[in-house]
Design a protein around this motif. Structure first.
Motif, mmCIF file in Angstrom:
data_model
loop_
_atom_site.group_PDB
_atom_site.id
_atom_site.type_symbol
_atom_site.label_atom_id
_atom_site.label_comp_id
_atom_site.label_asym_id
_atom_site.label_seq_id
_atom_site.Cartn_x
_atom_site.Cartn_y
_atom_site.Cartn_z
ATOM 1 N N ASP A 1 -21.515 18.871 9.334
ATOM 2 C CA ASP A 1 -20.691 19.756 10.028
ATOM 3 C C ASP A 1 -21.537 21.173 10.631
ATOM 4 N N SER A 2 -22.705 20.916 10.350
ATOM 5 C CA SER A 2 -23.420 22.140 10.718
ATOM 6 C C SER A 2 -24.568 21.736 12.125
ATOM 7 N N TRP A 3 -25.321 20.798 11.772
ATOM 8 C CA TRP A 3 -26.256 20.491 12.691
ATOM 9 C C TRP A 3 -25.588 19.318 13.596
ATOM 10 N N ASP A 4 -25.910 19.539 14.907
ATOM 11 C CA ASP A 4 -25.645 18.288 15.937
ATOM 12 C C ASP A 4 -26.801 17.965 16.817
ATOM 13 N N VAL A 5 -27.479 16.953 16.653
ATOM 14 C CA VAL A 5 -28.730 16.570 17.597
ATOM 15 C C VAL A 5 -28.470 15.461 18.198
ATOM 16 N N SER A 6 -28.823 15.382 19.678
ATOM 17 C CA SER A 6 -28.453 14.288 20.507
ATOM 18 C C SER A 6 -29.637 13.893 21.254
ATOM 19 N N VAL A 7 -29.854 12.916 21.705
ATOM 20 C CA VAL A 7 -30.971 12.590 22.524
ATOM 21 C C VAL A 7 -30.444 11.419 23.503
ATOM 22 N N ASN A 8 -30.665 11.538 24.953
ATOM 23 C CA ASN A 8 -30.230 10.369 25.775
ATOM 24 C C ASN A 8 -31.167 10.394 26.771
ATOM 25 N N TYR A 9 -31.014 9.107 27.552
ATOM 26 C CA TYR A 9 -31.757 8.717 28.563
ATOM 27 C C TYR A 9 -30.853 8.642 29.964
ATOM 28 N N LEU A 10 -31.349 8.890 31.214
ATOM 29 C CA LEU A 10 -30.491 8.815 32.230
ATOM 30 C C LEU A 10 -31.358 8.062 33.293
ATOM 31 N N ARG A 11 -30.925 7.105 33.792
ATOM 32 C CA ARG A 11 -31.560 6.459 35.059
ATOM 33 C C ARG A 11 -30.658 6.588 36.368
ATOM 34 N N LYS A 12 -31.492 6.890 37.526
ATOM 35 C CA LYS A 12 -30.622 6.872 38.680
ATOM 36 C C LYS A 12 -31.221 6.151 39.579
ATOM 37 N N GLN A 13 -30.606 5.476 40.448
ATOM 38 C CA GLN A 13 -31.137 4.478 41.416
ATOM 39 C C GLN A 13 -30.313 4.635 42.566
ATOM 40 N N ASN B 1 -31.139 17.581 22.765
ATOM 41 C CA ASN B 1 -30.209 18.776 22.308
ATOM 42 C C ASN B 1 -29.897 18.895 21.084
ATOM 43 N N GLY B 2 -30.071 20.199 20.404
ATOM 44 C CA GLY B 2 -29.659 20.677 19.246
ATOM 45 C C GLY B 2 -29.036 21.702 18.942
ATOM 46 N N ASP B 3 -27.758 21.542 18.284
ATOM 47 C CA ASP B 3 -26.727 22.694 18.158
ATOM 48 C C ASP B 3 -26.654 23.160 16.390
ATOM 49 N N TYR B 4 -26.439 24.326 16.286
ATOM 50 C CA TYR B 4 -26.314 24.668 14.683
ATOM 51 C C TYR B 4 -25.035 25.455 14.824
#
Length: 346
Positions: A314-326, A341-344
């Motif tokens: 409940d302290s660290w929130d780390v995310s990774v994402n990939y976005l493709r636009k055509q 992204n990282g949130d503490y």
């Protein structure tokens, strides 16, 4: 800066849904200056925010509860860097942008949300292989809302006003021409989304949605300086409209030591159209020699997003994402982006 995920809600409504701003560059091409409204006074805003807290909100408490009645305060910032290859209708572009937002919001009845935000920052784009450059300093104020129609359906909306100050440099032979232009914007975005639980234990959700956004930009006329080939542009109006449908897929998995993994994916199809026109002439020539150009384009766009988020204790929130636009249509192009992204929470 408080216990509610207000900045996240604003990002989802504003940054994800607002139409792209296109500026008519002086070399005749349509230049994508920025996806957001930004200005070059980021440092000033932080100073002003600090003074505001000291003078008006001196009782801001360390428990991060609402600061005035049920109103909460949040802040959020973004750094953006990118590059666009040359096409048949536009030059190569290398760009960067920075922005910071300060917002206030409160919950409403039926688990809704209403808020206001100030967003400022700056953007910079080098055009082609010469010294041509566009810098934009921008400021906006906006209102955002989340209205729960029923338990599983919600309507999101953003309405805002913006001010842009644009400095241009353009090479023409041996001449380096410069100009300064101002613009006002009105933008609106709305999304209707309905959430469905696929599994009985509410660990997999599918949320179809429809979205609409529009932007109107009124650019003042201006004249370049620096040489015989300097141009003069009259007032200009640009409109952008986008209508789309899509689906979000979200899930969460409870792992060991109270960690939670949240994979997600989304697919959206939309149709975007842009319309503008301008009258221009060489500054040294009479008004009678002016000529008018118009640009009308429309594109069908498909975008795909895939990512995952990891919450630890409940302290660290780390995310990774990939976005493709055509995009397909009058201009066909594609883009790929990755974000981490990282949130503490403390």
């Amino acid at each position: 800066m408080n216990s509610s995920p207000s900045a996240q809600a604003y990002n989802e409504l504003y940054f994800s849904n607002k139409a792209k701003n296109i500026i008519q560059n002086t070399d005749g091409s349509l230049l994508a200056v920025s996806d957001h409204i930004k200005s070059d006074v980021t440092g000033m805003v932080l100073n002003e925010a600090s003074q505001f807290r000291q003078t008006i909100l001196s009782n801001l408490n360390l428990s991060f509860e609402p600061v005035v009645d049920s109103w909460s305060m949040w802040t959020d910032g973004e750094l953006f860097f990118g590059k666009a290859k040359a096409t048949s209708s536009s030059s190569q572009q290398v760009f960067n942008a920075q922005s910071v937002a300060l917002g206030f919001d409160r919950p409403t009845d039926n688990d809704g949300l209403v808020g206001f935000a100030i967003d400022i920052g700056q953007s910079n784009a080098d055009v082609g292989v010469s010294a041509s450059n566009v810098q934009s300093g921008n400021f906006s104020v906006s209102n955002y809302n989340v209205f729960k129609i029923d338990r599983n359906t919600q309507l999101q909306s953003v309405f805002g006003l913006g001010r842009l100050v644009i400095d241009t440099k353009r090479t023409d032979g041996l001449e380096l021409l410069s100009g300064n232009r101002k613009a006002n914007q009105v933008f609106y975005s709305t999304t209707l989304k309905r959430q469905h639980s696929v599994e009985d234990d509410n660990q997999l959700f599918v949320s179809p949605y429809i979205t609409y956004s529009s932007t109107r930009t009124n650019l003042d006329g201006y004249s370049e300086r620096g040489g015989a080939t300097a141009l003069t542009f009259n007032d200009q109006v640009l409109t952008d409209v986008k209508v789309g449908v899509g689906v979000d897929i979200n899930s969460f998995i409870t792992a060991a030591n109270n960690s939670t993994i949240k994979p997600y994916a989304s697919v959206e199809y939309n149709r975007a159209s842009s319309k503008t026109g301008t009258t221009m002439r060489y500054t040294a020539e009479p008004v009678e020699n002016a000529y008018t150009t118009s640009h009308n384009k429309s594109n069908n766009n498909l975008q795909f997003k895939l990512g995952t988020s990891l919450m630890v204790d409940d302290s660290w929130d780390v995310s990774v994402n990939y976005l493709r636009k055509q995009s397909f249509g009058s201009t066909s192009k594609s883009s790929n982006s990755f974000s981490l992204n990282g949130d503490y929470k403390f």
